[in-house]
Design an enzyme around this catalytic site. Structure first.
Site, mmCIF file in Angstrom:
data_model
loop_
_atom_site.group_PDB
_atom_site.id
_atom_site.type_symbol
_atom_site.label_atom_id
_atom_site.label_comp_id
_atom_site.label_asym_id
_atom_site.label_seq_id
_atom_site.Cartn_x
_atom_site.Cartn_y
_atom_site.Cartn_z
ATOM 1 N N HIS A 74 42.081 27.181 45.338
ATOM 2 C CA HIS A 74 42.456 28.585 45.242
ATOM 3 C C HIS A 74 41.159 29.273 44.835
ATOM 4 C CE1 HIS A 74 45.344 31.953 44.329
ATOM 5 N NE2 HIS A 74 44.207 32.398 43.799
ATOM 6 N N VAL A 75 40.728 30.238 45.611
ATOM 7 C CA VAL A 75 39.445 30.897 45.345
ATOM 8 C C VAL A 75 39.348 31.322 43.890
ATOM 9 C CG1 VAL A 75 37.988 32.887 45.888
ATOM 10 C CG2 VAL A 75 39.329 31.818 47.693
ATOM 11 N N HIS A 76 38.209 31.069 43.297
ATOM 12 C CA HIS A 76 37.891 31.602 41.972
ATOM 13 C C HIS A 76 36.380 31.751 41.878
ATOM 14 C CE1 HIS A 76 38.076 27.232 41.649
ATOM 15 N NE2 HIS A 76 37.198 27.310 40.638
ATOM 16 N N ILE A 77 35.966 32.845 41.293
ATOM 17 C CA ILE A 77 34.551 33.182 41.176
ATOM 18 C C ILE A 77 34.148 32.990 39.720
ATOM 19 C CG2 ILE A 77 32.811 34.986 41.497
ATOM 20 C CD1 ILE A 77 34.944 36.284 43.472
#
Length: 106
Positions: A74-77
């Site tokens: 799950h995208v996370h920056i």
């Protein structure tokens, strides 16, 4: 469209994640408005981190794909506050993901 949270396994004080609400594995699959929302939140978080932790710099990064070290799909920056002396030689910054190519001369 996005929210932030402290990284459970932060590498430095204040290590924060910006996470889009829509479940997407790759940063490159985010819609333009989601990217904009994430970038706006990064800017807001930086102000808060500056006030609370007073870091000397930042690394901002995204792992996309197994080869890049992605382990949560799950995208996370990552917003990683950096502090003078936290590593012996910070030259190269995010280039340290491939240690033999991290240091370079100008």
């Amino acid at each position: 469209m996005a929210y932030s949270a402290l990284d459970t396994y932060g590498v430095s004080p204040g290590h924060t994640l910006v996470i889009p609400r829509r479940h997407v594995a790759s940063f490159f699959d985010l819609a333009p408005e989601e990217v904009s929302a994430c970038m706006a939140l990064i800017t807001e978080e930086r102000k808060l981190l500056d006030e609370k932790f007073k870091p000397d710099g930042y690394n901002i990064g995204v792992n996309v794909g197994t080869a890049a070290g992605q382990s949560i799909y799950h995208v996370h920056i990552h917003i990683i506050p950096r502090y003078e002396g936290d590593v012996e030689n910070p030259q190269g910054g995010v280039r340290h993901v491939i240690p033999k190519n991290a240091h370079y001369t100008r």
